[in-house]
Design an enzyme around this catalytic site. Structure first.
Site, PDB file in Angstrom:
ATOM      1  N   HIS A 212     -12.785 -21.733 -31.109  1.00 59.44           N
ATOM      2  CA  HIS A 212     -13.229 -22.547 -30.086  1.00 59.44           C
ATOM      3  C   HIS A 212     -13.640 -23.862 -30.341  1.00 59.44           C
ATOM      4  O   HIS A 212     -14.450 -24.655 -29.584  1.00 59.44           O
ATOM      5  CB  HIS A 212     -14.610 -21.498 -29.343  1.00 59.44           C
ATOM      6  CG  HIS A 212     -15.747 -21.779 -30.151  1.00 59.44           C
ATOM      7  ND1 HIS A 212     -15.937 -21.053 -31.176  1.00 59.44           N
ATOM      8  CD2 HIS A 212     -16.874 -22.574 -30.013  1.00 59.44           C
ATOM      9  CE1 HIS A 212     -17.214 -21.131 -31.612  1.00 59.44           C
ATOM     10  NE2 HIS A 212     -17.619 -21.981 -31.198  1.00 59.44           N
TER      11      HIS A 212
HETATM   12  C1  UD1 Z   1     -21.209 -24.024 -27.851  1.00 63.10           C
HETATM   13  C2  UD1 Z   1     -22.046 -24.581 -28.785  1.00 63.10           C
HETATM   14  C3  UD1 Z   1     -21.132 -24.042 -30.262  1.00 63.10           C
HETATM   15  C4  UD1 Z   1     -21.442 -22.568 -30.088  1.00 63.10           C
HETATM   16  C5  UD1 Z   1     -20.582 -22.309 -28.692  1.00 63.10           C
HETATM   17  C6  UD1 Z   1     -20.445 -20.639 -28.712  1.00 63.10           C
HETATM   18  C7  UD1 Z   1     -22.730 -26.939 -28.657  1.00 63.10           C
HETATM   19  C8  UD1 Z   1     -22.815 -28.459 -29.140  1.00 63.10           C
HETATM   20  N1  UD1 Z   1     -21.726 -26.060 -29.219  1.00 63.10           N
HETATM   21  O1  UD1 Z   1     -19.865 -24.506 -27.599  1.00 63.10           O
HETATM   22  O2  UD1 Z   1     -22.049 -24.343 -31.405  1.00 63.10           O
HETATM   23  O3  UD1 Z   1     -20.409 -22.088 -31.355  1.00 63.10           O
HETATM   24  O4  UD1 Z   1     -21.186 -22.738 -27.873  1.00 63.10           O
HETATM   25  O5  UD1 Z   1     -19.638 -20.342 -27.467  1.00 63.10           O
HETATM   26  O6  UD1 Z   1     -23.715 -26.777 -28.169  1.00 63.10           O
HETATM   27  N2  UD1 Z   1     -17.595 -22.916 -20.516  1.00 63.10           N
HETATM   28  C9  UD1 Z   1     -17.291 -22.060 -19.429  1.00 63.10           C
HETATM   29  N3  UD1 Z   1     -18.226 -21.121 -19.311  1.00 63.10           N
HETATM   30  C10 UD1 Z   1     -19.367 -21.109 -19.809  1.00 63.10           C
HETATM   31  C11 UD1 Z   1     -19.521 -22.057 -20.963  1.00 63.10           C
HETATM   32  C12 UD1 Z   1     -18.601 -22.960 -21.224  1.00 63.10           C
HETATM   33  O7  UD1 Z   1     -16.381 -21.947 -18.950  1.00 63.10           O
HETATM   34  O8  UD1 Z   1     -20.268 -20.164 -19.661  1.00 63.10           O
HETATM   35  C13 UD1 Z   1     -16.491 -24.030 -20.804  1.00 63.10           C
HETATM   36  C14 UD1 Z   1     -16.636 -25.199 -20.092  1.00 63.10           C
HETATM   37  O9  UD1 Z   1     -15.266 -25.568 -19.764  1.00 63.10           O
HETATM   38  C15 UD1 Z   1     -17.237 -26.058 -21.027  1.00 63.10           C
HETATM   39  C16 UD1 Z   1     -16.760 -25.702 -22.269  1.00 63.10           C
HETATM   40  O10 UD1 Z   1     -16.364 -24.253 -22.345  1.00 63.10           O
HETATM   41  O11 UD1 Z   1     -17.238 -27.564 -20.587  1.00 63.10           O
HETATM   42  C17 UD1 Z   1     -17.424 -25.996 -23.517  1.00 63.10           C
HETATM   43  O12 UD1 Z   1     -19.016 -25.327 -23.297  1.00 63.10           O
HETATM   44  P1  UD1 Z   1     -20.154 -25.998 -24.122  1.00 63.10           P
HETATM   45  O13 UD1 Z   1     -21.335 -25.358 -23.962  1.00 63.10           O
HETATM   46  O14 UD1 Z   1     -20.049 -27.499 -24.046  1.00 63.10           O
HETATM   47  O15 UD1 Z   1     -19.763 -25.971 -25.703  1.00 63.10           O
HETATM   48  P2  UD1 Z   1     -19.207 -24.588 -26.421  1.00 63.10           P
HETATM   49  O16 UD1 Z   1     -17.770 -24.971 -26.714  1.00 63.10           O
HETATM   50  O17 UD1 Z   1     -19.276 -23.250 -25.807  1.00 63.10           O
END
Ligand code: UD1
Length: 375
Positions: A212
């Site tokens: 991811h």
């Molecule tokens: C975040 C953390 C990362 C951790 C990861 C675990 C930061 C900078 N990164 O990354 O360190 O390893 O979580 O998962 O905080 N999304 C969904 N549903 C959700 C959450 C996210 O669909 O419940 C999708 C969305 O499209 C979103 C993308 O995932 O834009 C990224 O989510 P985000 O919270 O920005 O960062 P992660 O990649 O999950």
């Protein structure tokens, strides 16, 4: 409340669960609040973990959701400030390195509210990783810093953190792992029968993959090469791939999901804690770019191939079962072959990964708060 604990994203939940329980047991006089920023919001990334780990429902949910780093961090800060004012906390506890961690720590410190950081001092020395920025900055503004591996102390001292503020605690995530190992679910409860049959997931051997990190999934060329490598790997043993929502959307956008599924790769939705634990515990090998999984595989004694150029958790390589592979197909496939022929690194359990880290943290916080939050 006296102490406000913050969670935001999936890797925070298994860290806060044992801390909340240990505070209740060892600091019963302390009024502890739980705040969820809402950074992760999907049931599979979120509620499932609260339920499986028996985490109390958050007292406050800021429901910030997704956005760019700036938007997400700013939104957490904007919403956290009035919540912190309303609860009147004397100190704030944050864990890990996600955007919610730095955002809440920054709000608290500017209000002269002392910050406790659990999992302090980890460094990948790669400032291209958003989490590295979060780690460095959170540590700089924390008043009490708990480390999960011994090398972290030297990183903190080098950055000018006062020695008295640093405590070696051990790994709270491994507290959760040990407490739940015998509740881990078997493969037959996780992978649907038709997928098991189609991919030959009947024997003992299989690989588990998670991906991811922006560096791996946001660049279509890197992602395509990783997909090729996973399909190649699946010619040697079946692969189970619980997929982060971000990775799924990137694979769909690059039309790579079909290529992956044409291999012997069982693509699953994001899994709950007990499911993931079950998958990892019996795996032949785990390929990942996660931070926490490098630690969990070391604790489980399962070989881990890390699909990154660096790790902020060097003890998993020096003492554990982890190997840093990068993203070069030849290197990754060579390491898979090595695991298949030799069984891979055996490793030993690092100091403080015995399941009692959260008790050490709770006792230290109780004493520290009774001294007026002075180290
Ligand atoms: C975040 C953390 C990362 C951790 C990861 C675990 C930061 C900078 N990164 O990354 O360190 O390893 O979580 O998962 O905080 N999304 C969904 N549903 C959700 C959450 C996210 O669909 O419940 C999708 C969305 O499209 C979103 C993308 O995932 O834009 C990224 O989510 P985000 O919270 O920005 O960062 P992660 O990649 O999950």
């Amino acid at each position: 409340c006296d102490l406000l604990c913050v969670v935001g994203a999936r890797p925070n939940f298994m860290k806060i669960a044992p801390i909340a329980a240990a505070l209740a047991a060892h600091a019963p006089g302390l009024r502890v609040g739980l705040l969820h920023t809402g950074q992760h919001y999907d049931a599979a990334m979120n509620h499932q973990y609260f339920e499986a780990l028996g985490i109390p429902a958050p007292d406050i949910n800021l429901e910030v959701g997704s956005g760019t780093h700036a938007q997400q961090t700013a939104e957490v800060m904007r919403r956290f400030e009035p919540a912190l004012d309303a609860c009147g906390a004397r100190s704030v506890l944050v864990v890990g390195d996600v955007n919610s961690t730095i955002a809440c720590a920054l709000v608290a410190v500017k209000k002269n509210i002392p910050v406790i950081h659990v999992e302090a001092g980890l460094r990948s020395f790669d400032r291209g990783m958003p989490e590295e920025i979060n780690r460095i900055l959170t540590d700089q503004i924390s008043d009490l810093l708990f480390t999960s591996e011994q090398g972290a102390r030297a990183n903190l001292l080098r950055e000018g953190i006062r020695e008295e503020a640093i405590r070696f605690a051990g790994n709270v995530m491994i507290d959760t792992l040990r407490a739940n190992l015998d509740r881990a679910l078997p493969l037959s409860r996780i992978v649907p029968p038709e997928l098991r049959e189609r991919h030959g997931l009947t024997g003992k051997q299989y690989a588990v993959v998670t991906l991811h990190r922006p560096a791996n999934v946001d660049d279509p060329a890197v992602l395509a090469s990783l997909v090729d490598t996973l399909v190649e790997t699946s010619k040697r043993l079946p692969v189970i791939f619980p997929m982060h929502p971000r990775t799924r959307s990137m694979l769909e956008r690059a039309s790579l999901l079909e290529a992956l599924e044409r291999g012997r790769v069982a693509v699953l939705p994001p899994q709950g804690y007990l499911e993931m634990l079950g998958l990892m515990k019996d795996a032949t090998v785990v390929l990942t770019d996660s931070g926490g999984i490098q630690e969990e595989t070391t604790a489980l004694g399962v070989p881990c191939i890390t699909l990154r150029e660096s790790t902020e958790r060097p003890v998993t390589v020096d003492e554990g079962t982890n190997t840093i592979a990068g993203t070069e197909p030849r290197v990754i496939l060579g390491l898979v072959e090595e695991v298949l022929s030799t069984g891979g690194k055996r490793g030993k359990i690092p100091e403080g990964w015995e399941g009692k880290a959260s008790v050490r943290i709770a006792v230290a916080i109780r004493d520290w708060m009774s001294r007026g939050c002075k180290a």
